[in-house]
Design an enzyme around this catalytic site. Structure first.
Site, PDB file in Angstrom:
ATOM      1  N   HIS A 126      -1.662  -4.171  -7.057  1.00 35.53           N
ATOM      2  CA  HIS A 126      -2.276  -2.892  -6.704  1.00 35.53           C
ATOM      3  C   HIS A 126      -3.720  -2.874  -7.177  1.00 35.53           C
ATOM      4  O   HIS A 126      -4.020  -3.175  -8.338  1.00 35.53           O
ATOM      5  CB  HIS A 126      -1.504  -1.740  -7.350  1.00 35.53           C
ATOM      6  CG  HIS A 126      -2.028  -0.384  -6.957  1.00 35.53           C
ATOM      7  ND1 HIS A 126      -1.656   0.255  -5.793  1.00 35.53           N
ATOM      8  CD2 HIS A 126      -2.919   0.442  -7.571  1.00 35.53           C
ATOM      9  CE1 HIS A 126      -2.273   1.422  -5.708  1.00 35.53           C
ATOM     10  NE2 HIS A 126      -3.047   1.552  -6.775  1.00 35.53           N
ATOM     11  N   HIS A 140     -11.141  -7.895  -6.842  1.00 39.78           N
ATOM     12  CA  HIS A 140     -11.943  -6.896  -6.136  1.00 39.78           C
ATOM     13  C   HIS A 140     -13.414  -7.212  -6.375  1.00 39.78           C
ATOM     14  O   HIS A 140     -13.875  -7.253  -7.520  1.00 39.78           O
ATOM     15  CB  HIS A 140     -11.627  -5.482  -6.617  1.00 39.78           C
ATOM     16  CG  HIS A 140     -12.399  -4.420  -5.893  1.00 39.78           C
ATOM     17  ND1 HIS A 140     -11.966  -3.862  -4.712  1.00 39.78           N
ATOM     18  CD2 HIS A 140     -13.596  -3.845  -6.164  1.00 39.78           C
ATOM     19  CE1 HIS A 140     -12.847  -2.974  -4.291  1.00 39.78           C
ATOM     20  NE2 HIS A 140     -13.850  -2.945  -5.150  1.00 39.78           N
ATOM     21  N   CYS A 141     -14.155  -7.436  -5.300  1.00 40.06           N
ATOM     22  CA  CYS A 141     -15.559  -7.833  -5.397  1.00 40.06           C
ATOM     23  C   CYS A 141     -16.458  -6.603  -5.218  1.00 40.06           C
ATOM     24  O   CYS A 141     -16.486  -6.001  -4.133  1.00 40.06           O
ATOM     25  CB  CYS A 141     -15.891  -8.890  -4.344  1.00 40.06           C
ATOM     26  SG  CYS A 141     -17.584  -9.514  -4.465  1.00 40.06           S
TER      27      CYS A 141
END
Length: 317
Positions: A126, A140-141
């Site tokens: 998540h 997550h970038c």
């Protein structure tokens, strides 16, 4: 917050636009005197630039894949109204027997997301920034304002590759002019300053991207994600950081696909659906805390066995 998250993407875009202006206008048109050199430089530069832009756009615009409805609770309202943790565990246990699940939490429980109300497939996590569960999540970038996972990991790798080639093209072609201007001391015009900063910025990004690309090449060869590199996935018989490593060749094919002609193009060609992955070996042993091999579920911090008794505290990843 949604608007602010696009600021890093705009910064990257602004740097790329400036580099295009500095290279094409200031270097090739105002600084270089040889026409043949201009044509060669501009041809190589635009190939790298167009491939970089294509991969950048695909990585940013391709949304993260979420688990299919098979992994979602069929009736979330009815599930939330249940007061009995044992009944909730029975519902999840019934769903699990119809799903291809191998990974567990550190306490041996099946992985259940309270936010998305779904059973997490293997390698799914998540994302607190995107507020969704992402299949085979890598990270997550912030610079791309997107989660890198199953649906766009190949695009991300190609983005790193063509970013590296873009910077390498600039450094190798601009450096001779930079050295000439440095030795002659001709830094009194805007063109000369653009060449100076273009060389310095490209060199910095070249070193950074080289390290990042090498790291992700190692991850691909070993069939790991960044999250799995930081923390090995858990199985019924404990953690195993190499469970998905089936061989270097097969690991590469999982990401880039069987058709080698598509490997260097940012088009979808990855194998599988992101919900299940080949294992190096079958996990048949049971977790030590599970009495008699009873399946366990994590629900609101409590691990519940099929017999209905809480056995330990589990932490949702």
């Amino acid at each position: 917050m949604k608007v602010l998250r696009w600021v890093p993407v705009l910064i990257v875009t602004a740097v790329v636009v400036w580099s295009y202006y500095a290279y094409v206008i200031q270097l090739c048109l105002f600084t270089l005197k040889c026409s043949t050199q201009r044509v060669v430089y501009l041809s190589v530069f635009h190939v790298c630039f167009l491939m970089f832009c294509w991969c950048f756009w695909k990585t940013v615009s391709t949304g993260s894949s979420s688990p299919s409805f098979t992994f979602h609770l069929p009736d979330t309202q009815h599930y939330d109204l249940l007061d009995s943790v044992e009944l909730k565990g029975e519902i999840l246990d019934k769903m699990a027997h119809e799903l291809p699940l191998h990974t567990r939490t550190a306490t041996g429980a099946f992985r259940f997301c309270r936010h998305c109300q779904l059973i997490k497939p293997d390698r799914c996590h998540h994302c607190s920034a995107c507020q969704i569960c992402v299949l085979k999540m890598d990270h997550h970038c912030l610079w791309l304002n997107n989660c890198i996972g199953f649906s766009n990991y190949k695009f991300f790798l190609l983005f790193l590759l063509y970013s590296l080639l873009y910077c390498l093209c600039i450094v190798t072609t601009v450096t001779p002019s930079f050295i000439h201007l440095w030795l002659s001391g001709l830094f009194d015009s805007s063109a000369k300053l653009h060449v100076l900063f273009l060389t310095l910025v490209s060199s910095i990004f070249l070193v950074t991207l080289s390290c990042l690309l090498l790291f992700h090449c190692w991850l691909v060869a070993n069939n790991k994600t960044t999250l799995e590199w930081l923390s090995a996935p858990f199985f019924p018989d404990g953690p195993d950081g190499a469970a998905f490593d089936v061989s270097v060749r097969e690991n590469i094919l999982q990401v880039f696909g069987l058709d080698w002609r598509l490997w260097l193009l940012p088009v979808s060609s990855s194998q599988g659906d992101g919900h299940s992955f080949p294992l190096r070996r079958r996990t048949t042993a049971h977790h030590p805390i599970m009495a008699n091999g009873a399946e366990c579920w994590e629900q609101e911090g409590i691990v519940v066995s099929q017999q209905g008794s809480p056995v330990s505290i589990a932490i949702d990843d």
